[in-house]
Every structure is written in C-alpha cells, then in structure tokens.
Design a protein around this motif. Structure first.
Motif, PDB file in Angstrom:
ATOM      1  N   ALA A 150       0.467  -1.712  -0.029  1.00  0.00           N
ATOM      2  CA  ALA A 150      -0.045   0.290  -0.177  1.00  0.00           C
ATOM      3  C   ALA A 150       1.012   1.278   0.238  1.00  0.00           C
ATOM      4  O   ALA A 150       0.256   2.448  -0.803  1.00  0.00           O
ATOM      5  N   ILE A 151       1.989   1.794   0.961  1.00  0.00           N
ATOM      6  CA  ILE A 151       2.821   2.416   0.596  1.00  0.00           C
ATOM      7  C   ILE A 151       3.744   2.833  -0.480  1.00  0.00           C
ATOM      8  O   ILE A 151       3.721   3.933  -1.027  1.00  0.00           O
ATOM      9  N   LEU A 152       3.949   1.608  -1.159  1.00  0.00           N
ATOM     10  CA  LEU A 152       4.757   1.175  -2.546  1.00  0.00           C
ATOM     11  C   LEU A 152       3.546   2.622  -3.766  1.00  0.00           C
ATOM     12  O   LEU A 152       4.712   2.848  -4.469  1.00  0.00           O
ATOM     13  N   VAL A 153       2.187   2.388  -3.241  1.00  0.00           N
ATOM     14  CA  VAL A 153       1.396   3.358  -4.272  1.00  0.00           C
ATOM     15  C   VAL A 153       1.741   4.992  -4.416  1.00  0.00           C
ATOM     16  O   VAL A 153       1.537   5.189  -5.307  1.00  0.00           O
ATOM     17  N   VAL A 154       1.953   5.271  -2.890  1.00  0.00           N
ATOM     18  CA  VAL A 154       1.891   7.332  -3.102  1.00  0.00           C
ATOM     19  C   VAL A 154       3.149   7.205  -4.426  1.00  0.00           C
ATOM     20  O   VAL A 154       3.011   8.323  -5.331  1.00  0.00           O
ATOM     21  N   PRO A 155       4.028   6.555  -3.530  1.00  0.00           N
ATOM     22  CA  PRO A 155       5.456   7.291  -4.898  1.00  0.00           C
ATOM     23  C   PRO A 155       5.390   7.049  -6.405  1.00  0.00           C
ATOM     24  O   PRO A 155       5.481   7.494  -7.207  1.00  0.00           O
ATOM     25  N   VAL A 156       4.099   5.912  -6.396  1.00  0.00           N
ATOM     26  CA  VAL A 156       4.062   5.281  -8.154  1.00  0.00           C
ATOM     27  C   VAL A 156       3.563   6.448  -8.405  1.00  0.00           C
ATOM     28  O   VAL A 156       3.819   7.137  -9.740  1.00  0.00           O
ATOM     29  N   LEU A 157       2.011   6.824  -7.983  1.00  0.00           N
ATOM     30  CA  LEU A 157       0.999   7.870  -7.665  1.00  0.00           C
ATOM     31  C   LEU A 157       2.038   9.413  -8.118  1.00  0.00           C
ATOM     32  O   LEU A 157       1.421   9.835  -8.857  1.00  0.00           O
ATOM     33  N   TRP A 158       3.019   9.427  -7.278  1.00  0.00           N
ATOM     34  CA  TRP A 158       3.821  10.873  -7.519  1.00  0.00           C
ATOM     35  C   TRP A 158       4.072  11.015  -9.018  1.00  0.00           C
ATOM     36  O   TRP A 158       4.225  11.952  -9.778  1.00  0.00           O
ATOM     37  N   VAL A 159       5.031  10.179  -9.057  1.00  0.00           N
ATOM     38  CA  VAL A 159       5.909   9.827 -10.056  1.00  0.00           C
ATOM     39  C   VAL A 159       5.612   9.987 -11.282  1.00  0.00           C
ATOM     40  O   VAL A 159       5.151  10.229 -12.817  1.00  0.00           O
ATOM     41  N   SER A 160       3.798   9.477 -11.828  1.00  0.00           N
ATOM     42  CA  SER A 160       3.167   9.785 -12.265  1.00  0.00           C
ATOM     43  C   SER A 160       2.679  10.552 -13.169  1.00  0.00           C
ATOM     44  O   SER A 160       1.658  10.850 -14.170  1.00  0.00           O
ATOM     45  N   GLY A 161       2.458  11.494 -11.791  1.00  0.00           N
ATOM     46  CA  GLY A 161       1.537  12.316 -11.835  1.00  0.00           C
ATOM     47  C   GLY A 161       0.583  12.386 -11.372  1.00  0.00           C
ATOM     48  O   GLY A 161      -0.410  14.066 -12.096  1.00  0.00           O
ATOM     49  N   ASN A 162      -0.400  11.731 -11.031  1.00  0.00           N
ATOM     50  CA  ASN A 162      -1.129  11.448 -10.593  1.00  0.00           C
ATOM     51  C   ASN A 162      -1.908  11.866  -9.064  1.00  0.00           C
ATOM     52  O   ASN A 162      -3.400  11.548  -8.669  1.00  0.00           O
ATOM     53  N   LEU A 163      -1.123  11.861  -8.122  1.00  0.00           N
ATOM     54  CA  LEU A 163      -0.653  12.179  -6.689  1.00  0.00           C
ATOM     55  C   LEU A 163      -2.114  12.716  -6.127  1.00  0.00           C
ATOM     56  O   LEU A 163      -2.419  14.412  -6.298  1.00  0.00           O
ATOM     57  N   GLN A 164      -2.873  12.681  -5.087  1.00  0.00           N
ATOM     58  CA  GLN A 164      -4.348  13.747  -4.864  1.00  0.00           C
ATOM     59  C   GLN A 164      -4.316  13.140  -3.954  1.00  0.00           C
ATOM     60  O   GLN A 164      -4.145  12.198  -3.056  1.00  0.00           O
ATOM     61  N   ILE A 165      -4.430  14.581  -2.982  1.00  0.00           N
ATOM     62  CA  ILE A 165      -5.060  13.697  -1.328  1.00  0.00           C
ATOM     63  C   ILE A 165      -6.269  12.739  -1.212  1.00  0.00           C
ATOM     64  O   ILE A 165      -5.771  12.780  -0.239  1.00  0.00           O
ATOM     65  N   TRP A 166      -6.830  12.226  -1.742  1.00  0.00           N
ATOM     66  CA  TRP A 166      -7.695  11.872  -1.633  1.00  0.00           C
ATOM     67  C   TRP A 166      -7.106   9.977  -1.838  1.00  0.00           C
ATOM     68  O   TRP A 166      -7.240   9.189  -0.642  1.00  0.00           O
ATOM     69  N   HIS A 167      -6.137  10.624  -2.683  1.00  0.00           N
ATOM     70  CA  HIS A 167      -5.278   8.729  -2.773  1.00  0.00           C
ATOM     71  C   HIS A 167      -4.760   8.780  -0.912  1.00  0.00           C
ATOM     72  O   HIS A 167      -4.575   7.538  -1.064  1.00  0.00           O
ATOM     73  N   LEU A 168      -4.045   9.601  -0.117  1.00  0.00           N
ATOM     74  CA  LEU A 168      -3.672   9.374   1.020  1.00  0.00           C
ATOM     75  C   LEU A 168      -4.338   8.794   1.469  1.00  0.00           C
ATOM     76  O   LEU A 168      -4.339   8.070   2.680  1.00  0.00           O
ATOM     77  N   TYR A 169      -5.469   9.275   1.882  1.00  0.00           N
ATOM     78  CA  TYR A 169      -7.152   8.789   2.668  1.00  0.00           C
ATOM     79  C   TYR A 169      -6.450   7.188   2.880  1.00  0.00           C
ATOM     80  O   TYR A 169      -7.216   6.779   3.385  1.00  0.00           O
ATOM     81  N   VAL A 170      -6.851   7.016   1.047  1.00  0.00           N
ATOM     82  CA  VAL A 170      -7.041   5.921   1.103  1.00  0.00           C
ATOM     83  C   VAL A 170      -6.213   4.803   1.252  1.00  0.00           C
ATOM     84  O   VAL A 170      -6.189   3.875   1.769  1.00  0.00           O
ATOM     85  N   VAL A 171      -4.869   5.323   0.888  1.00  0.00           N
ATOM     86  CA  VAL A 171      -3.586   4.647   1.699  1.00  0.00           C
ATOM     87  C   VAL A 171      -3.389   4.229   2.799  1.00  0.00           C
ATOM     88  O   VAL A 171      -3.402   3.142   3.106  1.00  0.00           O
ATOM     89  N   ALA A 172      -3.593   5.749   3.486  1.00  0.00           N
ATOM     90  CA  ALA A 172      -3.664   4.889   5.270  1.00  0.00           C
ATOM     91  C   ALA A 172      -4.807   4.493   6.020  1.00  0.00           C
ATOM     92  O   ALA A 172      -4.703   3.944   6.580  1.00  0.00           O
ATOM     93  N   GLY A 173      -5.934   3.984   5.194  1.00  0.00           N
ATOM     94  CA  GLY A 173      -6.424   3.257   5.146  1.00  0.00           C
ATOM     95  C   GLY A 173      -6.740   2.179   5.918  1.00  0.00           C
ATOM     96  O   GLY A 173      -6.301   1.067   6.003  1.00  0.00           O
ATOM     97  N   VAL A 174      -6.239   1.834   4.685  1.00  0.00           N
ATOM     98  CA  VAL A 174      -5.471   0.453   3.938  1.00  0.00           C
ATOM     99  C   VAL A 174      -4.260   0.071   5.089  1.00  0.00           C
ATOM    100  O   VAL A 174      -4.492  -1.408   6.154  1.00  0.00           O
ATOM    101  N   VAL A 175      -3.443   0.339   4.728  1.00  0.00           N
ATOM    102  CA  VAL A 175      -2.105   0.701   6.279  1.00  0.00           C
ATOM    103  C   VAL A 175      -2.799   0.403   7.456  1.00  0.00           C
ATOM    104  O   VAL A 175      -2.724  -0.352   8.293  1.00  0.00           O
TER     105      VAL A 175
END
Length: 431
Positions: free
Chosen positions: A96-121
């Motif tokens: 789940a944590i690795l999703v964040v850098p992948v989204l950031w490198v692709s230019g798609n990271l948004q705040i709601w992505h952090l909410y989802v990743v934080a929830g799964v973790v």
C-alpha cells in the motif's frame, strides 16, 4: 549429600532466537515508520497544500480501522496463528505504501489517494498490533514478558531518536513520496524476519470455535468485568483523545504558523525521543522500586504536565517554541513509554492466554477507536478557531487523562492484580 538447587531460569528474552529475529524485524520496520511519520504530513502540507480540515481527514483515515474492524480483528486473530497474521499485515502495508511514490512519479497523486492508502495501512496495522501484543506471551515464558516488552519499546524509541531527524535532513534533498519507499522496505524486512521465527502456537481447532460474534462478546465481557481494565480504558481514552488532537495539527502549526523548516521539525521530534529511550530503560526499575500503581499514577501526571508545556510552546516565537517542543516531547515520550510498558505487561499477565487477542482488540477498539474522532474534531476546531486553539483543547483533554489513576485505589497498589478479579474473569480463568 547436599541438595543442589537447579539453576533459575533466565529472565533475559535475548536467549530466545525467535525474539532476536522479532527485535531485528521491528527495528527495521520502526526506522521506516519514523521516516513515514514525517514524510506523509510534509507531503500533504507542502506538496498537496492540505488545510487543517484535510489533515484531520488524513489522520482519521489512518486510525479509523481501529474503530471499524478492531473488535472483529480480535476474534479473528485468536483463531489464527499470530505470526502468520503479522506477516500478511506487513506485506499489505508495504504494498500500500508503495502506491504513493508510484502515483507521484506518474503525476497523478491527490490528497484523497493519501486517505485511501492511510486507510488500507490502518486496517493492516490493526491486525498486526493485535497479533503482536498477543504473540509475546506465546513466544516467551511469563517471567520474560515484561523485559521483552521493555526491549521492544526501547527499539521503537531508538528509532524515534534518529528517524525524524534523518527524515528531516533527507526531505531537504529527496521528495517526500520517494522517502516512503524506505518505509515499505522496513515492512518487507519485518515480514522476512517473522518468516524465520519458529513457535509452537497451534490455531484453535474448528470444532472448538463458537460463532465469531459470541467469541468477540466474550472478550468484551472480560474487559468490562475487570476493574483495572476499565480504569485503563478511561485513562488512556482521555489521553489519546487529547494527544491525537495535538499531534494531528502540530506539523501544520510548526511548519505553517511558526514558520519552521522541515529539518527543524524533524530534529525537534528526534530530540524528544530521547525521553522515550530513557523511559524504556527505567520503566521496569521504577515499577520494582516504587510499585506498579504509583508508577502508572505519576507517569500519567508527568505526561499531562509535559503536554501542557507543549500547549504553551505553540504560542511562543519560533525559537522559544522549538525549545519548548523539544522539552515537552522529551517529557511526554518518557512518561508515555513508562506508562505503556507497565500497563501492557499488567494486561498480558492478567488475561487468560486464549483471550489475549480479544482482550487487546477490545481495549484498542476504545483507546484507538477514539483517535479518528479526535482527528476529525481537531480538523473541525482548527478550521473554526485556528490550529493553535485546537491544540490547546487537546492539551486540556490529555491533562484530564491523569485524573483516573489519581483517584483510583489502583494508583496506590504496589502490585497490580495478577489474576482476574471480576466475576466473569474468575469464571474464565478457572476454565
């Protein structure tokens, strides 16, 4: 002929190879976690420009699982091998944590992505923590459990000592999302260490299991029947309510309102972890010297007083505020570590082994389940009255957490109960 006494069993958990592996895995995991603990708020505030309310949502997402699945986790964990549960949880957290850098490198990271990743973790962490606290008494004999808890807490505090400072320095040259890769590596390393441990735990046979909700209810009734556990629920619940409000908004106050740099925040938090290391070293000795109840009573008071200094510090100019933060963090960390080491050992000792997972889950459902509500409250008050005012409200609630042990008879007892005292507890323990 003289009778020769057999040698006393060692009280050191270090002789157990499984414990050494557990410590190694947790050390790597904790270092990664400390990098994450600073990287995620910095990412949200500086890259995604999060508001006080959004910081509340983010922290609520990270802790909501304790409220939503905490009780179910206890019932499931008591049916399964604890070590296997921890391995799966580590794997889920790493992915789940690795999703964040992948989204950031692709230019798609948004705040709601952090909410989802934080929830799964958060969900994975619920299962890991319930299994983790229930695994120590399974892995080690009873006389080693207290010292083992001290060692593991010491490892966590040593990680806190260097982690935020290193994270602050790295964030000056490395983007926050990329720093999260180290956190994922730490979780993966923890899983590999757990894989190598050998223990004798066997899952509960299917024929002996009852309906899941009936088993969960048994854990709830046990906690509700024990006066000491009820007292801990009130004291820690109040403290967590206030502390979560404070630490939800503290990065925003320090970085935005006070104008501190990320490096300054990281160094201040690292300096505060000195108190945690000291607390882990002296907790067992304090309990032996002054008694378990008095140690809980005065460590709760010390945590509240130190938190009061933090509330004062956020209203000072930059450098005095940073100094107050360092002193307050040191005191809070030392006091909380001392309190937690004594109360966790008392809980593990008091509870019958077959109920450990459900007992821990029930307590965490309350004391951690209150955290997402506290985070939302912090965001709401911060948006309405300002982040500094919300921090002061949190500090006041943390001070209230010391009151239960000040007025309770348990606060004066040299030795906390070693067997269940409540009517349901006595029934359970006799089985």
């Amino acid at each position: 002929d003289t009778y020769e006494q057999p040698p006393a069993p060692s009280r050191s958990p270090w002789r157990h190879p499984g414990f050494r592996l557990l410590v190694s895995g947790q050390a790597l995991s904790q270092v990664g976690y400390q990098l994450e603990a600073l990287a995620v708020p910095v990412l949200a505030i500086q890259l995604l420009h999060a508001s006080a309310q959004q910081m509340g949502y983010l922290n609520a997402s990270a802790t909501a699982a304790f409220l939503l699945v905490g009780l179910l986790a206890g019932g499931w964990v008591d049916r399964m091998r604890k070590r296997r549960v921890m391995m799966v949880a580590d794997g889920v957290r790493a992915a789940a944590i690795l999703v964040v850098p992948v989204l950031w490198v692709s230019g798609n990271l948004q705040i709601w992505h952090l909410y989802v990743v934080a929830g799964v973790v958060g969900v994975a962490t619920v299962f890991f923590d319930v299994a983790y606290q229930s695994f120590i008494p399974i892995l080690l004999p009873g006389e080693q459990v207290g010292r083992a808890n001290g060692v593991l807490e010491g490892v966590a505090q040593v990680a806190r000592l260097g982690g935020p400072g290193v994270a602050g320095a790295l964030l000056a040259v490395v983007a926050a999302p990329l720093l999260l890769v180290a956190d994922a590596v730490g979780f993966a390393a923890s899983a590999l260490c757990l894989l190598a441990i050998r223990d004798g735990e066997a899952p509960v046979p299917a024929a002996e299991r009852r309906h899941l909700f009936a088993e969960i209810g048994e854990g709830i009734r046990f906690v509700a029947s024990e006066p000491l556990l009820r007292l801990l629920l009130v004291a820690i619940g109040l403290s967590n309510l206030g502390a979560t409000m404070v630490f939800t908004l503290l990065p925003l106050v320090v970085l935005s309102d006070l104008g501190a740099t990320v490096v300054m925040l990281g160094v201040a938090l690292s300096a505060g972890a000195v108190g945690g290391v000291l607390g882990s070293l002296v907790a067992a000795r304090l309990a032996e010297r002054f008694g378990e109840g008095p140690t809980l009573r005065w460590s709760a008071v010390a945590a509240g007083v130190a938190m009061g200094l933090l509330g004062l510090g956020v209203h000072l100019p930059l450098w005095p505020a940073v100094a107050a933060l360092v002193i307050a963090e040191t005191g809070v960390s030392a006091a909380i570590v001392i309190f937690n080491m004594v109360q966790v050992t008392a809980r593990q000792r008091l509870c019958p082994p077959r109920l450990l997972g459900r007992m821990n889950a029930t307590i965490r459902f309350v004391i951690w389940g209150i955290m997402p509500l506290a985070a939302l409250l912090a965001g709401f008050l911060g948006e309405l009255f300002g982040a500094r005012t919300a921090v002061v409200v949190g500090v006041t609630l943390t001070l209230a957490g010391a009151v239960p042990f000040l007025v309770s008879r348990y606060g004066a007892r040299v030795e906390l109960p070693r067997e269940p005292e409540g009517p349901r507890g006595r029934t359970v323990s006799s089985e």
